[in-house]
Scaffold this motif. Sequence first.
Motif, mmCIF file in Angstrom:
data_model
loop_
_atom_site.group_PDB
_atom_site.id
_atom_site.type_symbol
_atom_site.label_atom_id
_atom_site.label_comp_id
_atom_site.label_asym_id
_atom_site.label_seq_id
_atom_site.Cartn_x
_atom_site.Cartn_y
_atom_site.Cartn_z
ATOM 1 N N PRO A 1 78.736 66.403 65.056
ATOM 2 C CA PRO A 1 79.121 66.001 66.417
ATOM 3 C C PRO A 1 80.237 64.966 66.381
ATOM 4 O O PRO A 1 80.345 64.182 65.447
ATOM 5 N N MET A 2 81.063 64.971 67.427
ATOM 6 C CA MET A 2 82.164 64.009 67.540
ATOM 7 C C MET A 2 81.653 62.582 67.650
ATOM 8 O O MET A 2 82.240 61.653 67.129
ATOM 9 N N GLY A 3 80.607 62.396 68.422
ATOM 10 C CA GLY A 3 80.098 61.051 68.683
ATOM 11 C C GLY A 3 79.911 60.857 70.178
ATOM 12 O O GLY A 3 79.035 61.471 70.785
ATOM 13 N N VAL A 4 80.792 60.045 70.776
ATOM 14 C CA VAL A 4 80.722 59.822 72.225
ATOM 15 C C VAL A 4 81.821 60.650 72.892
ATOM 16 O O VAL A 4 83.004 60.486 72.594
ATOM 17 N N VAL A 5 81.399 61.524 73.785
ATOM 18 C CA VAL A 5 82.333 62.403 74.491
ATOM 19 C C VAL A 5 82.445 61.950 75.947
ATOM 20 O O VAL A 5 81.434 61.727 76.612
ATOM 21 N N GLY A 6 83.673 61.799 76.412
ATOM 22 C CA GLY A 6 83.905 61.550 77.838
ATOM 23 C C GLY A 6 84.173 62.880 78.509
ATOM 24 O O GLY A 6 84.955 63.694 77.988
ATOM 25 N N ALA A 7 83.522 63.129 79.629
ATOM 26 C CA ALA A 7 83.762 64.378 80.371
ATOM 27 C C ALA A 7 84.238 63.991 81.770
ATOM 28 O O ALA A 7 83.567 63.220 82.468
ATOM 29 N N ILE A 8 85.411 64.487 82.140
ATOM 30 C CA ILE A 8 85.984 64.161 83.459
ATOM 31 C C ILE A 8 86.199 65.483 84.181
ATOM 32 O O ILE A 8 86.905 66.362 83.667
ATOM 33 N N VAL A 9 85.573 65.646 85.329
ATOM 34 C CA VAL A 9 85.557 66.983 85.955
ATOM 35 C C VAL A 9 86.009 66.928 87.415
ATOM 36 O O VAL A 9 85.958 65.889 88.058
#
Length: 499
Positions: free
Chosen positions: A156-164
């Motif tokens: 896994p990348m780690g911490v993912v930001g998702a902006i939608v």
Amino acid sequence: MSTPQPDWHERAVAATFDGRALIDGVRRDSASGETFDKHSPIDGRRLGAVARGREADIDAAVKAARTAFDDQRWAGMAPAARKKILQRFADKILAAKNELALLETLDMGKPIRYSLAVDVPATARCIAWYAEAVDKVYDEIAPTPANALALVTREPMGVVGAIVPWNYPMIMAAWKLGPALATGNSVVLKPSEKSPYTALRLAELAVEAGLPPGVLNVVPGYGPEAGEALAMHMDVDAVGFTGSTRIGRRMLDCAGRSNLKRVFNELGGKSAFVVFDDFADLKRAAETVAGSLFFNQGESCNAPSRVIVHERIADAFVELVAQQVPQYAPADPLDAGTVMGALVDETQMKTVLGYIDAGSTEGARCIAGGRRARADSGGYYVEPTVFDGVTNGMRIAREEIFGPVLSIIRFKDEAEAVKLANNSAYGLQASVWSDSLNRAHRVARALRAGTVHVNQYDEDDITVPFGGYKQSGNGRDKSLHAFDKYTELKTTWIRIDAS
Ligand code: NAD
């Protein structure tokens, strides 16, 4: 026997709206205590106050996500265990279908029948699909010499930001959450300020399903405040962004100015719908373009907003499209029979009406619609609109309108059709309509778009990638390819001694 429909008007009056953020498993006000008012585009009614997230709130959410990632409370679970929790999450989404569908409709104006029949089931299906996949995907062993073992693994990348965005608030969130959570990441989700409620409720359902606190955090707020704070954060490893091409550029800029986080952009479109004169069933093509373009009030990134039709059949085709228009007349989104609802807000309505003016000014012929509708409702409705006589240089052919406006352009031969279709800054989707197998294949290959539909539009599902060429973005949502965005590839080369 079919289940009786709830009285959606009654339910809308009784509905409650919780606009607080969800950080570390707990609902909370913004750090500053500030809120903004959210109104429904259906009738202008105030729905409630929403936490106005800013840098401090994003920072708290990223810290919670980082802690959850580092202590491996989620990433360290066996994939089969993560699968079970995500399947429960999907079940809870389906169990809450009436509540979620109503929130979605009140928040962004789409007809309740589609919130119920499309948005809720597609959201649940997406989460369930990635849950089911995650304990069936294997990594690789490289073909090394005998004195080595080389593992190529995904982490896994780690911490993912998702902006939608706001056009499919739940589905767009699910397209990020499904693959990002299944692969063990922690996520901070920033929904659009125009449609915050279902994302917040989804996160609550995830916690109820057993997702450990901190793994999924949702911070509502404005783009330049909460969104930009997330894109600039030094401890966010990747951003999955869906939205306009303009803000997609900003995402890349923010990554460059901060920690070079991975940026995956799913952006706008101006998809071509190419109809050849060897396609016999013109009525079906006309029904399809109207159905796909007017669906969701035209607020779909992949809307086939540019029809490119052979001049020999163009008049007949335009007539068939015009015959489709009346059935899409905007109506009350809470009525179960409505197929065209409200645009998301006054700003979007004015943008769409501005493009309609531009089309007429630049010399296109408006053959249907063209005006605001249902103004006395207090909401924001625009008639389904069709322009004939469009040329590819006009603004209505080049720019994404994101409303119920169709542009029809005529061509003389195949080479010109392909040239017109590809002459766009965008490359999200395209379609070709032809009864010639050779032509369909030839043109499908020539079209520069992430998805090419042949003799249909929009019939794909979660099993295939979704994303664009050119300024429609990079990376792909949906399908197993979405795992590429949320995982790092690691090589582990192990020496094996002879004795
Ligand atoms: P938008 O770009 O205005 O906003 C998208 C999101 O970005 C919102 O959450 C917004 O708050 C946030 N944002 C805005 N400014 C920001 C900033 N400076 N920093 C960080 N975040 C910021 O787009 P929209 O109007 O919400 O959505 C419509 C667009 O989305 C259309 O262009 C449409 O084509 C596109 N879209 C693309 C896909 C796809 O899969 N390719 C799917 C749906 C929508």
